[in-house]
Design an enzyme around this catalytic site. Sequence first.
Site, PDB file in Angstrom:
ATOM      1  N   HIS A 255     -15.487  -0.939   4.874  1.00 38.40           N
ATOM      2  CA  HIS A 255     -14.688  -1.434   6.005  1.00 38.40           C
ATOM      3  C   HIS A 255     -15.299  -2.735   6.494  1.00 38.40           C
ATOM      4  O   HIS A 255     -16.502  -2.804   6.737  1.00 38.40           O
ATOM      5  CB  HIS A 255     -14.694  -0.392   7.124  1.00 38.40           C
ATOM      6  CG  HIS A 255     -14.074  -0.873   8.397  1.00 38.40           C
ATOM      7  ND1 HIS A 255     -12.822  -1.433   8.460  1.00 38.40           N
ATOM      8  CD2 HIS A 255     -14.549  -0.890   9.680  1.00 38.40           C
ATOM      9  CE1 HIS A 255     -12.542  -1.757   9.718  1.00 38.40           C
ATOM     10  NE2 HIS A 255     -13.573  -1.450  10.475  1.00 38.40           N
TER      11      HIS A 255
ATOM     12  N   HIS B 106     -14.288  -6.641   8.835  1.00 40.62           N
ATOM     13  CA  HIS B 106     -13.322  -7.451   9.586  1.00 40.62           C
ATOM     14  C   HIS B 106     -13.248  -8.834   8.924  1.00 40.62           C
ATOM     15  O   HIS B 106     -13.280  -9.858   9.604  1.00 40.62           O
ATOM     16  CB  HIS B 106     -13.727  -7.580  11.052  1.00 40.62           C
ATOM     17  CG  HIS B 106     -13.504  -6.336  11.854  1.00 40.62           C
ATOM     18  ND1 HIS B 106     -13.100  -6.346  13.172  1.00 40.62           N
ATOM     19  CD2 HIS B 106     -13.613  -5.028  11.527  1.00 40.62           C
ATOM     20  CE1 HIS B 106     -12.995  -5.105  13.620  1.00 40.62           C
ATOM     21  NE2 HIS B 106     -13.311  -4.277  12.649  1.00 40.62           N
TER      22      HIS B 106
ATOM     23  N   ASP C  33      -3.489  -8.159 -10.588  1.00 39.74           N
ATOM     24  CA  ASP C  33      -4.627  -7.796 -11.445  1.00 39.74           C
ATOM     25  C   ASP C  33      -5.423  -6.611 -10.890  1.00 39.74           C
ATOM     26  O   ASP C  33      -6.089  -5.904 -11.644  1.00 39.74           O
ATOM     27  CB  ASP C  33      -5.606  -8.985 -11.556  1.00 39.74           C
ATOM     28  CG  ASP C  33      -5.188 -10.022 -12.584  1.00 39.74           C
ATOM     29  OD1 ASP C  33      -4.406  -9.674 -13.495  1.00 39.74           O
ATOM     30  OD2 ASP C  33      -5.630 -11.181 -12.476  1.00 39.74           O
TER      31      ASP C  33
ATOM     32  N   HIS D 237      -6.084  -3.851  13.352  1.00 38.59           N
ATOM     33  CA  HIS D 237      -7.496  -3.596  13.154  1.00 38.59           C
ATOM     34  C   HIS D 237      -7.995  -4.470  11.982  1.00 38.59           C
ATOM     35  O   HIS D 237      -8.227  -5.659  12.207  1.00 38.59           O
ATOM     36  CB  HIS D 237      -7.733  -2.092  12.949  1.00 38.59           C
ATOM     37  CG  HIS D 237      -9.166  -1.675  13.014  1.00 38.59           C
ATOM     38  ND1 HIS D 237      -9.564  -0.391  13.292  1.00 38.59           N
ATOM     39  CD2 HIS D 237     -10.295  -2.374  12.815  1.00 38.59           C
ATOM     40  CE1 HIS D 237     -10.888  -0.335  13.269  1.00 38.59           C
ATOM     41  NE2 HIS D 237     -11.353  -1.523  12.991  1.00 38.59           N
TER      42      HIS D 237
ATOM     43  N   TYR E 190      -8.672  -6.499 -21.071  1.00 40.55           N
ATOM     44  CA  TYR E 190      -9.491  -7.463 -20.319  1.00 40.55           C
ATOM     45  C   TYR E 190     -10.938  -6.990 -20.365  1.00 40.55           C
ATOM     46  O   TYR E 190     -11.206  -5.804 -20.261  1.00 40.55           O
ATOM     47  CB  TYR E 190      -9.005  -7.545 -18.873  1.00 40.55           C
ATOM     48  CG  TYR E 190      -9.749  -8.576 -18.053  1.00 40.55           C
ATOM     49  CD1 TYR E 190      -9.274  -9.882 -17.925  1.00 40.55           C
ATOM     50  CD2 TYR E 190     -10.941  -8.246 -17.409  1.00 40.55           C
ATOM     51  CE1 TYR E 190      -9.951 -10.831 -17.187  1.00 40.55           C
ATOM     52  CE2 TYR E 190     -11.640  -9.198 -16.675  1.00 40.55           C
ATOM     53  CZ  TYR E 190     -11.141 -10.487 -16.570  1.00 40.55           C
ATOM     54  OH  TYR E 190     -11.827 -11.419 -15.838  1.00 40.55           O
TER      55      TYR E 190
END
Lengths: 235, 235, 235, 235
Positions: B93, B95, B118, B169, B227
């Site tokens: 998490h 910001h 992708d 948020h 890939y």
Amino acid sequence: MYDLLKEKVLNANLDLPLNNLVKLTWGNVSQVDRALNVFAIKPSGVPYEKLKKEDIVVCDLEGNIVEGNLNPSSDMKTHAYLYRNTEVGAVCHTHSTWATAYAQSGNDVEVYGTTHADSFYGSIPCARYLTAEEVEDDYELNTGKVIVETIKSKSIDYLSMPGILLHGHAPFTWGKDAKEAVTNSLILEEVCKMNILTKIIKTNPEKLPEHISEKHYQRKHGKNAYYGQNKKGEI
Amino acid sequence: MYDLLKEKVLNANLDLPLNNLVKLTWGNVSQVDRALNVFAIKPSGVPYEKLKKEDIVVCDLEGNIVEGNLNPSSDMKTHAYLYRNTEVGAVCHTHSTWATAYAQSGNDVEVYGTTHADSFYGSIPCARYLTAEEVEDDYELNTGKVIVETIKSKSIDYLSMPGILLHGHAPFTWGKDAKEAVTNSLILEEVCKMNILTKIIKTNPEKLPEHISEKHYQRKHGKNAYYGQNKKGEI
Amino acid sequence: MYDLLKEKVLNANLDLPLNNLVKLTWGNVSQVDRALNVFAIKPSGVPYEKLKKEDIVVCDLEGNIVEGNLNPSSDMKTHAYLYRNTEVGAVCHTHSTWATAYAQSGNDVEVYGTTHADSFYGSIPCARYLTAEEVEDDYELNTGKVIVETIKSKSIDYLSMPGILLHGHAPFTWGKDAKEAVTNSLILEEVCKMNILTKIIKTNPEKLPEHISEKHYQRKHGKNAYYGQNKKGEI
Amino acid sequence: MYDLLKEKVLNANLDLPLNNLVKLTWGNVSQVDRALNVFAIKPSGVPYEKLKKEDIVVCDLEGNIVEGNLNPSSDMKTHAYLYRNTEVGAVCHTHSTWATAYAQSGNDVEVYGTTHADSFYGSIPCARYLTAEEVEDDYELNTGKVIVETIKSKSIDYLSMPGILLHGHAPFTWGKDAKEAVTNSLILEEVCKMNILTKIIKTNPEKLPEHISEKHYQRKHGKNAYYGQNKKGEI
């Protein structure tokens, strides 16, 4: 006597370029000592990379120089007025890019997200232009008055709203000490950046519901705050 | 016993400032050990530059502290809920600026290009605001519930959609381990930046045709992925 | 004989990449010596990281090479014209990103804030495109002519308006010496960035009231200037 | 035998993160040796910080591996097609942020300024999406075909138009060698950034008059070019 105060103020000023909050000499930080009734502030126009502890100027709350050989920041009277008329412990002024752009728009910084709500309790006001008379009379003193007038008119307190924009000028922030005032400048800069970018996606973003902004502010700063390691108000 | 897990979590947290995904202490990463039924997570409010392995907190999946002297991240219950209710191996998490701006708009992140395709299979959802009741009841737990509710309502799986925005948020991302969860945060940040910049040119850009987004996702993550060096799903 | 002049010009050119004002070789600085009637300028196309003092080219004010083995900047005749027709002491030309974007819009840079007013007295003009005849005849010479024509038509003086944009091209700035010309480029870049960001919030921001822009310019550059340490005009 | 070629390709790939043109492994550079009929290219998915000369893969122009233990870039067939069907000496593909945002808009990059005109002769085309059939048939080969088709349909030559955008994907650039192809990516990124910022000021900026773009391109790349130190076409 003022050694520790000057060192804190020196370090906080040096944090401005480290945090990309200033170009050239475009910012100044001060901190007050309420027991001694003085504050220490950056000298005017001195580049951060040349700034030394002995350059920091100590003034009384009326703005008279108590110690120091250099002129204090040209914004000194604004700082002094804030120390005389509020309970803040330190003041920081910068022309940080995104917050200054916001100040140029004249808009308040509305709460669009929890990054804002974590640290600023409600919309961050943008204070009005000074009038021609206020500028002529005593520009820097009256800048302090307009800041205080704006905060008072909104019945908000300085601890929960640690900063303001001045229309056409730039941000001022404050805090319990110089380090916190600089941190609040950094937060304000980032919040303004996020809001400007949000407006590219949506011209008028929805304001964050009050129950969420309340929650976020209180979990960090309220009496039952539980963010951090039991040091209330830690950022 | 939890030494390796804590080290991985430490390193992933330290990658946040290195990749410009956080300011101050605005982000946390955790990783679960499914065999031991615990996860390790950043302590709350500790600056990354001071973070040490012994500061990492180990919790069981109910959120009880199993090892550690510090408070876990205030978002710990969100992480715990995700470990109890999904198969993800790690949660991140932040910001981060552009993804947070996107979250503030409330918009899903639509697929405008192959950079997105992708790594994220389809539009990245923006979850709704929590209600006043959900905030009051148990904010961080209910944040986890809203994430899971949103992902379920779209019938998408966690491996192919390794992240989400929360309205007002910021982003949460996940992955098989802490390193991958951080990489997904970095990708999400960059995709949000590209999309915001695209909107300056064209308010409503065309969505990438599905045959192209399908191709790009599958050549990296499908069963015939080609890939990278024969390690399926490598990013 | 020209050693000190060349060293100043070298250092000012090296300040361009340090201040993120140039990519590749997209900028050049010169400084005039009015006593010797020569100016020193960056050689054309030489990367900053390879630039040495002996590479700096010295020209007379007609643009003839007086010392140096390399070709001077392809913009040399613009610099020479400015030295022949104005009182500036140094000239700086870059393609700095935000100022160049402004130049591409063709708009003057209006005064939205005190960051601008502190250093540029009034709107920063954007000069017109050169005509096909002017380009064909002598492009770089006529670029100088259009700069001078634009400044004259607005009855502004070079000291208080230390720069200009060219429509579809990029900024030119000047100053009393090469260091100051580069500083003015940095300020112009930052002012253009702030204005562009302001326009995301408000398409047509209010212009700063004249009594405030006047105050800010005069407190730094007026005869009773009190910014800095008693060195009038310090930035 | 391929040692020098591999070293040049290694260095050009390492220049991608140094110039902020890539995140993660999002870019690859190759260079052809026309005498030996081979080209060297980055291996797929290998992080730049771990890339060594011996990792560089050498292929013939049909795309068969001639030397190397790793898989070549997943975009290898696009590079090979360009070498078979054009006279370019090197190819660079990145997902650089601003150019990729432009590609996501589907717009050509119009000439708004001389920064563009100095290096790209006319609007930089944005090639169409590949069809479902083209994707299914041979995605990377057909990407090369669409690039060539687009350039041909506009009767422009590869030397004066050293790059292209692919709608919904990202830029490809080229040049006489790997270093120049990377430089062209850097220029394209900066031009796209300037144009996007210009559009914030003015939604539809005026195109640069042709007599100015012509002049700028020719003074750098024309037969009487006078930019730089007598090395025609120097950037």
